[in-house]
Write a protein that holds these residues in place. Structure first.
Motif, mmCIF file in Angstrom:
data_model
loop_
_atom_site.group_PDB
_atom_site.id
_atom_site.type_symbol
_atom_site.label_atom_id
_atom_site.label_comp_id
_atom_site.label_asym_id
_atom_site.label_seq_id
_atom_site.Cartn_x
_atom_site.Cartn_y
_atom_site.Cartn_z
ATOM 1 N N ILE A 201 1.251 -1.176 -0.085
ATOM 2 C CA ILE A 201 -0.205 0.240 0.084
ATOM 3 C C ILE A 201 0.701 1.263 0.053
ATOM 4 C CG2 ILE A 201 -1.623 1.240 1.222
ATOM 5 C CD1 ILE A 201 -3.163 -1.478 2.076
ATOM 6 N N LEU A 202 1.948 1.194 0.658
ATOM 7 C CA LEU A 202 2.678 2.785 0.625
ATOM 8 C C LEU A 202 4.148 2.594 -0.434
ATOM 9 C CD1 LEU A 202 4.462 3.915 2.673
ATOM 10 C CD2 LEU A 202 6.349 2.538 3.118
ATOM 11 N N ILE A 210 0.075 3.832 -8.632
ATOM 12 C CA ILE A 210 0.092 3.551 -9.489
ATOM 13 C C ILE A 210 -2.042 2.338 -9.238
ATOM 14 C CG2 ILE A 210 1.647 3.782 -10.945
ATOM 15 C CD1 ILE A 210 2.252 0.836 -10.117
ATOM 16 N N ALA A 211 -2.107 1.531 -8.131
ATOM 17 C CA ALA A 211 -2.606 1.256 -7.049
ATOM 18 C C ALA A 211 -4.059 1.344 -6.664
ATOM 19 C CB ALA A 211 -2.156 -0.095 -6.736
ATOM 20 N N THR A 212 -4.545 0.572 -6.124
ATOM 21 C CA THR A 212 -6.192 1.063 -5.859
ATOM 22 C C THR A 212 -6.061 0.893 -4.910
ATOM 23 O OG1 THR A 212 -7.280 0.561 -8.455
ATOM 24 C CG2 THR A 212 -8.948 0.529 -6.239
ATOM 25 N N PHE A 213 -6.660 0.966 -4.281
ATOM 26 C CA PHE A 213 -6.357 1.041 -2.226
ATOM 27 C C PHE A 213 -8.063 1.782 -1.379
ATOM 28 C CE2 PHE A 213 -6.160 2.295 2.081
ATOM 29 C CZ PHE A 213 -6.244 0.701 2.550
ATOM 30 N N PRO A 214 -9.026 1.841 -0.773
ATOM 31 C CA PRO A 214 -9.283 0.175 -0.568
ATOM 32 C C PRO A 214 -9.404 -0.673 -1.862
ATOM 33 C CG PRO A 214 -10.879 1.929 0.752
ATOM 34 C CD PRO A 214 -9.745 3.362 -0.493
ATOM 35 N N ALA A 231 -5.731 -5.998 -7.034
ATOM 36 C CA ALA A 231 -4.107 -6.011 -7.613
ATOM 37 C C ALA A 231 -3.403 -6.542 -6.642
ATOM 38 C CB ALA A 231 -3.684 -4.650 -8.383
ATOM 39 N N LEU A 232 -3.529 -5.266 -5.002
ATOM 40 C CA LEU A 232 -2.554 -5.364 -4.127
ATOM 41 C C LEU A 232 -3.327 -6.387 -3.127
ATOM 42 C CD1 LEU A 232 -2.034 -1.386 -3.199
ATOM 43 C CD2 LEU A 232 -0.727 -2.857 -4.623
ATOM 44 N N PRO A 233 -4.386 -6.677 -2.958
ATOM 45 C CA PRO A 233 -4.254 -7.900 -1.801
ATOM 46 C C PRO A 233 -3.905 -9.658 -2.836
ATOM 47 C CG PRO A 233 -6.344 -7.065 -2.547
ATOM 48 C CD PRO A 233 -5.638 -5.819 -2.744
ATOM 49 N N THR A 234 -4.222 -9.501 -3.968
ATOM 50 C CA THR A 234 -4.028 -10.240 -4.773
ATOM 51 C C THR A 234 -1.572 -10.838 -4.695
ATOM 52 O OG1 THR A 234 -5.917 -10.939 -6.354
ATOM 53 C CG2 THR A 234 -3.647 -11.908 -6.836
ATOM 54 N N ALA A 235 -1.486 -9.284 -5.048
ATOM 55 C CA ALA A 235 0.319 -9.831 -4.658
ATOM 56 C C ALA A 235 0.203 -10.235 -3.648
ATOM 57 C CB ALA A 235 0.277 -8.451 -5.038
ATOM 58 N N THR A 236 0.005 -9.833 -2.186
ATOM 59 C CA THR A 236 0.181 -9.505 -1.106
ATOM 60 C C THR A 236 0.453 -11.267 -0.600
ATOM 61 O OG1 THR A 236 -0.809 -7.615 -0.301
ATOM 62 C CG2 THR A 236 -0.839 -8.953 1.174
ATOM 63 N N LEU A 237 -1.130 -11.921 -0.805
ATOM 64 C CA LEU A 237 -1.491 -13.268 -0.635
ATOM 65 C C LEU A 237 -0.548 -14.591 -1.878
ATOM 66 C CD1 LEU A 237 -5.503 -13.457 -0.443
ATOM 67 C CD2 LEU A 237 -3.750 -13.603 0.651
ATOM 68 N N GLU A 307 -7.718 -9.432 3.713
ATOM 69 C CA GLU A 307 -9.169 -8.563 3.679
ATOM 70 C C GLU A 307 -9.654 -7.456 4.484
ATOM 71 O OE1 GLU A 307 -12.113 -12.011 1.678
ATOM 72 O OE2 GLU A 307 -12.545 -11.227 3.463
ATOM 73 N N VAL A 308 -8.936 -7.662 5.750
ATOM 74 C CA VAL A 308 -9.913 -6.566 6.828
ATOM 75 C C VAL A 308 -8.035 -5.618 6.723
ATOM 76 C CG1 VAL A 308 -9.201 -5.487 9.168
ATOM 77 C CG2 VAL A 308 -9.792 -8.082 9.133
ATOM 78 N N VAL A 309 -7.542 -5.399 6.263
ATOM 79 C CA VAL A 309 -5.513 -4.447 5.602
ATOM 80 C C VAL A 309 -6.431 -3.644 4.529
ATOM 81 C CG1 VAL A 309 -3.643 -4.479 4.829
ATOM 82 C CG2 VAL A 309 -4.183 -5.553 6.593
ATOM 83 N N PHE A 310 -6.850 -4.264 3.360
ATOM 84 C CA PHE A 310 -7.439 -3.545 2.352
ATOM 85 C C PHE A 310 -8.606 -3.339 2.079
ATOM 86 C CE2 PHE A 310 -3.667 -5.864 1.140
ATOM 87 C CZ PHE A 310 -3.367 -5.117 0.707
ATOM 88 N N VAL A 311 -9.779 -3.881 3.510
ATOM 89 C CA VAL A 311 -11.298 -2.352 3.359
ATOM 90 C C VAL A 311 -11.591 -4.040 2.237
ATOM 91 C CG1 VAL A 311 -12.436 -0.989 4.289
ATOM 92 C CG2 VAL A 311 -9.982 -0.676 4.269
ATOM 93 N N TYR A 312 -11.895 -4.844 2.418
ATOM 94 C CA TYR A 312 -11.992 -6.072 0.944
ATOM 95 C C TYR A 312 -13.241 -6.482 1.710
ATOM 96 C CZ TYR A 312 -12.182 -9.380 -2.912
ATOM 97 O OH TYR A 312 -13.396 -9.780 -3.805
#
Length: 364
Positions: A201-202, A210-214, A231-237, A307-312
């Motif tokens: 995220i940072l 260049i990425a979406t948050f949340p 994109a970001l939660p997928t990359a994290t997993l 999911e909690v981190v990215f408010v998914y």
């Protein structure tokens, strides 16, 4: 009494011997002559050992899921406090609290409520949310689809990448590429998923933009918009599960690289990557399947933190929100579904490993 010949198999002389045959039958010692002393299950094991093992795994999984449901319900019951008091506030009158408890069925014995809940769960009905008064099954249907969507794309990226990197590490064993892959995997394993998520995220959402948050998704979004959002939660997993799968793949392939058929392939002059891909990897499939199934289970069950981190808006976020307001039907339903996925994927790994074992497919 004459001594038994060396290597002869002892024959059961009573009920004690029959137990051993029925419980752990030796496929090499069972003969048609034994059919009269075997139980129906023992005869089935002798005729269809592979099917018997699969049925055993299915039965154990069902029993385990039942035990987990009991633990989930019991754990929720043991929590201190009361939803009625939390819902109405500390200033609520005893009569108002009692009315809420009666309306929710909390005045009934725990055993009665457990079997009512379990019976409804077996029919796909998890009751009504205490907080929102909506159907828990309908809410879970929407949230579960989002969680599976996220886990699916994480899996189709991480599994081929892990197998490919594992084979590459074996090919360049003890050289620079292998060492770089090992250092990367150790670093990825050492970092918790919430820390990896915050780093992504940072860098990609805050600094680079260049990425979406949340990571918010909704029904009217196109597939492209959904993929951009996750994109970001997928990359994290992917980063979290990739290292473990890659290291296990490398270890499993290295374990068979000293086999005679691999040495024969080397003597024929085949290239290293071809030997690994065509001869070593297929024979290391059982442990690789197991580790992939375990990580797939994590992708579904372990998405809670991500999911909690990215408010998914997935199952994990739904469960955390329910815990916050002590919405116990939602907590129980989410816990049971997570457990069912984990048990099912582990059972699938066991069955695939059994099928992949030629000794079990073709017993002597």
């Amino acid at each position: 009494m004459a001594p038994k010949a060396a290597g002869a198999n002892p024959q059961p002389s009573g009920p004690a011997g029959t137990d051993t045959l029925a419980a752990t039958p030796s496929l090499s010692t069972l003969s048609p002559a034994n059919d009269g002393i075997l139980s129906p299950w023992g005869r089935f094991v002798r005729k269809s050992p592979l099917a018997a093992l699969v049925l055993q795994r299915l039965a154990l999984s069902i029993a385990l899921l039942f035990a987990v449901s009991l633990m989930i319900f019991g754990g929720v019951e043991a929590l201190p406090g009361d939803f009625a008091t939390t819902y109405l506030g500390q200033s609520a009158t005893p009569q108002a609290v009692e009315n809420i408890r009666k309306d929710l069925g909390l005045d009934q014995p725990a055993t009665t409520r457990y079997f009512q809940w379990l019976g409804g769960a077996l029919q796909g009905d998890f009751g009504t949310s205490w907080a929102s008064r909506n159907s828990v099954s309908e809410q879970i249907g929407k949230r579960l689809g989002n969680s599976l969507f996220l886990a699916f794309f994480a899996a189709i990226i991480s599994i081929p990448l892990a197998i490919g990197l594992g084979m590459l590490a074996v090919h360049y064993r003890d050289r620079l590429a292998d060492k770089v892959i090992n250092v990367f995997s150790l670093a990825a394993i050492s970092l918790p998923e919430f820390f990896v998520g915050y780093l992504l995220i940072l860098f990609f959402a805050v600094q680079m933009g260049i990425a979406t948050f949340p990571a918010t998704v909704y029904d009217s979004m196109s597939l492209t918009e959904r993929l951009s959002a996750i994109a970001l939660p997928t990359a994290t997993l992917v980063l979290v599960v990739l290292a473990h799968m890659m290291r296990m793949t490398r270890a499993a392939i290295l374990n068979v690289m000293s086999s005679a058929y691999v040495e024969t392939a080397e003597l024929k002059g085949l290239s290293g990557l071809r030997i690994i891909a065509r001869h070593a990897a297929p024979n290391a499939v059982a442990p690789v399947i197991n580790v992939i199934a375990l990580n797939l289970a994590y992708l579904v069950v372990g998405v809670v933190v991500v999911e909690v981190v990215f408010v998914y808006p997935g199952m994990g976020q739904y469960m955390v929100d329910a815990v916050t307001v002590r919405d116990m039907p939602v907590v129980q339903a989410c816990g049971l579904i997570f457990a069912a996925f984990y048990i099912f994927l582990n059972m699938t790994a066991d069955i695939l490993a059994i099928i992949a074992n030629p000794r079990l497919r073709h017993p002597r």
